[in-house]
Each structure stands twice: as C-alpha cells, then as structure tokens.
Scaffold this motif. Structure first.
Motif, mmCIF file in Angstrom:
data_model
loop_
_atom_site.group_PDB
_atom_site.id
_atom_site.type_symbol
_atom_site.label_atom_id
_atom_site.label_comp_id
_atom_site.label_asym_id
_atom_site.label_seq_id
_atom_site.Cartn_x
_atom_site.Cartn_y
_atom_site.Cartn_z
ATOM 1 N N HIS A 40 0.811 -1.123 -0.152
ATOM 2 C CA HIS A 40 -0.055 0.065 0.011
ATOM 3 C C HIS A 40 0.945 1.212 -0.028
ATOM 4 O O HIS A 40 0.651 2.407 -0.703
ATOM 5 N N THR B 101 7.344 -1.548 1.908
ATOM 6 C CA THR B 101 6.396 -1.585 2.978
ATOM 7 C C THR B 101 5.319 -2.731 2.843
ATOM 8 O O THR B 101 4.618 -2.530 1.680
ATOM 9 N N THR C 207 1.468 -4.064 4.266
ATOM 10 C CA THR C 207 0.459 -3.615 5.088
ATOM 11 C C THR C 207 -0.366 -4.754 5.292
ATOM 12 O O THR C 207 -1.073 -5.355 4.338
ATOM 13 N N HIS D 104 -4.125 -5.763 7.092
ATOM 14 C CA HIS D 104 -5.331 -5.334 7.718
ATOM 15 C C HIS D 104 -5.798 -6.365 8.975
ATOM 16 O O HIS D 104 -5.748 -7.765 8.739
ATOM 17 N N THR E 86 -4.084 -0.208 10.342
ATOM 18 C CA THR E 86 -3.276 -1.365 9.818
ATOM 19 C C THR E 86 -2.109 -1.577 10.541
ATOM 20 O O THR E 86 -1.496 -0.994 11.429
ATOM 21 N N ASN F 13 1.987 -2.623 9.693
ATOM 22 C CA ASN F 13 2.845 -2.305 8.696
ATOM 23 C C ASN F 13 4.249 -2.997 9.071
ATOM 24 O O ASN F 13 4.898 -2.870 10.186
#
Length: 248
Positions: free
Chosen positions: A86, A91, A93, A95, A138, A140
C-alpha cells in the motif's frame, strides 16, 4: 473493563493472548533465554493477531507498489485484502480485520510480536487513539533488504497491548547520584557482590553453582537475605491474558 473487537470482515484473523514461546529461544541450550523474566513477560503482555494463511512476500528493491509481490500457500478468501503493498518502498501492510474500541483514556500500542525475530523484515509500531477512533488501523512491516520473507499460517503479524499515555506526559525523568539513596545503594551493592560471586563460581565450575545454573532473585521476586527489606508485593512471573469471547 473491555477491549472491544468489532470484525470488519466475515472471516477476521484469530486473536489469542500473547504466547511466551519463541523459536530462537527454544533453540538455545537449556532454553536459556526463558530464564530472562522480562523477555517472557513482554511476550505475554498483550494479544497476538494471527495470519489466517501462510504466504511469501518478495521485494525486488524498487520504490513502487508493484515491486512487492505476494504468494499465498493456497487459495484463501480475501487474501488480496489481508496483506498488500500500500505504501510502496518496501512496506507491506496487513489489515487486522477489526475495529478496536478501548475504554476512555486507554490507547492501543500496536507492534510486531515482542522478541519475535524475522530476518529481512522489520515491524513498525504505532500508538492509536482507539478510545474514539471510528475506523480501523493497519499493521505495517518494512523490508530491510530486497528478498523473500515467509509468514506461516498461525504466525502473529500484529501484537496489541493497551496503555494510558496521558500520565506519561507528567513524568519528569531525574538523574540522581546513587549515594542520595543509601538504602538502594546498599541493596545494589549486595546484589552486585552476590552476582559477582555466583558468576565466579560458575566460571570455576563449582558443582553447586553449576547445578543451580542461574540466580533466581528476580524471577522469584526475592531479595538476597543480606538485604533487610521485605520482598516486593505484586511480583508476577507468569501472565496469561483472557482470550476473546463472543460479545453479549
């Protein structure tokens, strides 16, 4: 007091109390790291959110979203929404699958599982005002170099714990001379002497010290007998938090 967990999808990841075990700790001779009480207490002071499916993430070192690719171990509903690129720049991510709500003035500190080491990737930490926020956050992780990392099914990808942050703003750190607190100085000196003696006996392969293996003052919440002070109250050497249950 409740930590309310509102699923934002039909099959949210599992949440479990933090577990003390770590693979790298298991691999030590005699599982030595488990003797370090601060390690095991950190591991269990919060809740883990677990990967619903195993997968690989690969980063080629580029700065774009499509420079990270994902491959699940097997087809899984919602996988493309569970983990994705994202923010780009290495990186990934996750959810969490939940909107969390905490009591007033309590916040969630979200992070990677404490003392859970993954080569090639680093979890980021965040402090979230979940006492009012009406949308989810989120989790990360950032690649530390190009390559492929593996997350196993059931492996924690997120660790949450609750804190009250406002009282921290009233704290004034003070550096004091040890001799300004004679009682603490005496207790420290006794401990240091005992520690030195024990380590010397271990180095000399003293049978009694070798059998004892390690000093347990902190683990057991005790003070050396030479210290004329009561044992600390409220000492904890094992924590088991509550598992989530269906709301009522």
């Amino acid at each position: 007091m409740y930590l309310e967990c509102y699923p934002t999808e039909s099959r949210p990841p599992e949440i479990v109390p933090g577990r003390p075990q770590r693979a790298w700790m298991d691999n030590f001779a005699d599982r030595h790291p488990y003797r370090c009480l601060p390690l095991t207490m950190a591991n269990t002071t919060g809740w883990e959110i677990l990967c619903p499916v195993g997968f690989e993430a690969t980063w080629n070192g580029g700065i774009h979203q499509n420079d990270i690719t994902f491959k699940s171990d097997h087809p899984h509903p919602g996988f493309d929404d569970f983990v994705k690129s994202h923010f780009s720049r290495g990186t990934i991510t996750f959810h969490t699958g939940y909107l969390f709500r905490t009591p007033p003035d309590w916040l969630i500190w979200t992070m990677g599982p404490p003392n859970h080491i993954k080569d090639g990737i680093q979890p980021l930490a965040g402090l979230v005002e979940t006492d009012w926020l009406p949308f989810p956050f989120t989790m990360n992780w950032v690649f530390t170099r190009p390559g492929t990392v593996k997350f196993a099914k059931g492996e924690p990808f997120c660790f949450i714990t609750m804190i009250q942050d406002k009282p921290l703003e009233t704290v004034q750190p003070v550096i004091r001379h040890f001799n300004s607190n004679p009682d603490m100085r005496k207790q420290y000196d006794v401990w240091a002497e005992k520690r030195g003696e024990f380590n010397a006996r271990i180095a000399a392969r003293d049978p009694a010290a070798t059998k004892e293996a390690w000093q347990r003052f902190y683990f057991k919440g005790e003070l050396p007998e030479e210290i004329e002070a009561p044992a600390p109250k409220g000492h904890v050497n094992k924590r088991r938090l509550k598992a989530p249950k269906i709301g009522f």
